[in-house]
Design an enzyme around this catalytic site. Structure first.
Site, PDB file in Angstrom:
ATOM      1  N   GLU A  37     -13.554 -47.029 -72.077  1.00  0.00           N
ATOM      2  CA  GLU A  37     -15.012 -47.147 -72.222  1.00  0.00           C
ATOM      3  C   GLU A  37     -15.627 -47.825 -70.997  1.00  0.00           C
ATOM      4  OE1 GLU A  37     -17.852 -46.826 -73.296  1.00  0.00           O
ATOM      5  OE2 GLU A  37     -17.943 -46.197 -75.373  1.00  0.00           O
ATOM      6  N   ASN A  76     -22.823 -53.274 -76.924  1.00  0.00           N
ATOM      7  CA  ASN A  76     -21.982 -52.096 -76.714  1.00  0.00           C
ATOM      8  C   ASN A  76     -22.073 -51.537 -75.302  1.00  0.00           C
ATOM      9  OD1 ASN A  76     -21.531 -48.974 -76.904  1.00  0.00           O
ATOM     10  ND2 ASN A  76     -20.559 -49.797 -78.738  1.00  0.00           N
ATOM     11  N   ASN A 111     -26.421 -47.080 -78.902  1.00  0.00           N
ATOM     12  CA  ASN A 111     -25.094 -47.029 -78.291  1.00  0.00           C
ATOM     13  C   ASN A 111     -25.188 -47.035 -76.766  1.00  0.00           C
ATOM     14  OD1 ASN A 111     -22.390 -46.384 -77.609  1.00  0.00           O
ATOM     15  ND2 ASN A 111     -22.103 -45.332 -79.556  1.00  0.00           N
ATOM     16  N   ASP A 141     -22.057 -40.780 -77.016  1.00  0.00           N
ATOM     17  CA  ASP A 141     -21.642 -42.183 -76.982  1.00  0.00           C
ATOM     18  C   ASP A 141     -22.251 -42.881 -75.762  1.00  0.00           C
ATOM     19  OD1 ASP A 141     -20.279 -44.592 -76.994  1.00  0.00           O
ATOM     20  OD2 ASP A 141     -18.381 -43.700 -77.606  1.00  0.00           O
TER      21      ASP A 141
END
Length: 325
Positions: free
Chosen positions: A56, A143, A200, A260
């Site tokens: 990520e 996030n 997100n 995402d």
């Protein structure tokens, strides 16, 4: 007896060398001639690294000539270098997720475990928390993060890191909203900018005049004991010179999975993650094309000195594809 430091593992995870092309890659899907001038339909998809559990937060750090990204469940911040080698930059992170780079090259991070925004950190130096609370209450689990052209730090604050044990630790939220925030590091001022079901990814256009934010409440269906929401979309806002948001509007949604994380290029095009790869949209909401991937994509970022390489965090792999324009 050996000192504890002597017993630590080394930092090297991948030797220097040329990347391999992804076998079976069927090529880039071109839906608009504008994309053909930027990305060749037969450009190879490259594997730069394999071994993350959930990669990520890729971000290009120009001052160090490297791509940094997180392996969230493995609690590591990793670094890829142009010669191909990969090393652990921070071992034992607090479930670090999104990363961004300030103008002077300093890294800023989203941490699920400490439920904070942190700054700095490298090798044996732990990042320093700079945002932990909003109006006296702990924020949820930051996030994704972006640094605006004016130096303010923007981040999303969904609940994923406090409802998914492999992403953080279970906790009851103290806030009754899930929001996007703007933090001014010079003034120390934190402002709540917009609310979502589960915000997100987020990214600015190069001029800072447009902010994109994804809402992925659909992904709650993957969490035991939670019901999937309906959102799998990207929302756009106009951003004033003073940092205020206006003209909230629907931009796009993904047909497979959810958007995402994503990147915005110099043209204002949005390159968004999805379950089946990276989808490219123009600023006028035209679908330009698609880069299929062998695994679910969580996020992507442009890098190298010319910004013509798209780095793609896809579950266990760090992939890349090179642009021609």
């Amino acid at each position: 007896m050996k000192a504890a430091a002597d017993l630590r593992p080394g930092r090297l995870l991948h030797e220097a060398g040329r990347p391999d092309a992804v076998k079976g890659f069927r090529g880039v899907q071109i839906d608009d001639e504008r994309l053909a001038a930027v990305l060749s339909s037969d450009a190879p998809l490259l594997t730069l690294y394999q071994g993350t559990v959930h990669g990520e937060g890729p971000a290009w750090q120009t001052t160090h000539d490297r791509l940094v990204w997180s392996d969230v469940p493995n609690r590591r911040l990793l670094g890829w270098y142009p010669d191909g080698h990969v090393e652990v930059l921070i071992d034992g992170t607090w479930f670090m997720n999104g990363n961004a780079v300030e103008a002077d090259g300093t890294l800023v991070h989203c941490e699920h475990g400490r439920r904070c925004i942190s700054r700095g950190g490298d090798y044996d130096r732990e990042p320093e928390p700079i945002v932990t609370h909003y109006q006296g209450k702990r924020i949820n689990s930051p996030n994704d993060i972006a640094v605006a052209p004016d130096g303010t730090i923007w981040f999303t604050d969904p609940t994923f890191g406090i409802i998914m044990p492999n992403q953080g630790a279970l906790a009851e939220p103290e806030l009754d909203h899930r929001s996007v925030y703007r933090f001014d590091p010079r003034a120390g001022d934190l402002k709540r900018m917009a609310d979502f079901e589960e915000p997100n990814g987020l990214a600015f256009t190069a001029d800072g005049a447009t902010l994109y934010v994804s809402d992925t409440s659909l992904s709650l269906g993957e969490v035991p004991g939670h019901k999937a929401g309906a959102k799998h979309e990207i929302i756009a806002f106009d951003v004033s010179e003073g940092g205020e948001l206006s003209n909230r509007r629907f931009f796009c949604q993904t047909d497979h999975g959810y958007p995402d994380g994503f990147a915005v290029d110099a043209r204002g095009w949005v390159w968004t993650s999805a379950a089946d790869g990276v989808h490219i949209w123009s600023a006028d909401r035209r679908k330009l094309g698609f880069v299929p991937t062998p695994a679910v994509v969580s996020n992507c970022a442009f890098g190298r000195a010319d910004r013509r390489r798209l780095f793609i965090a896809a579950t266990q792999s760090l992939l890349a594809i090179d642009l021609i324009g």
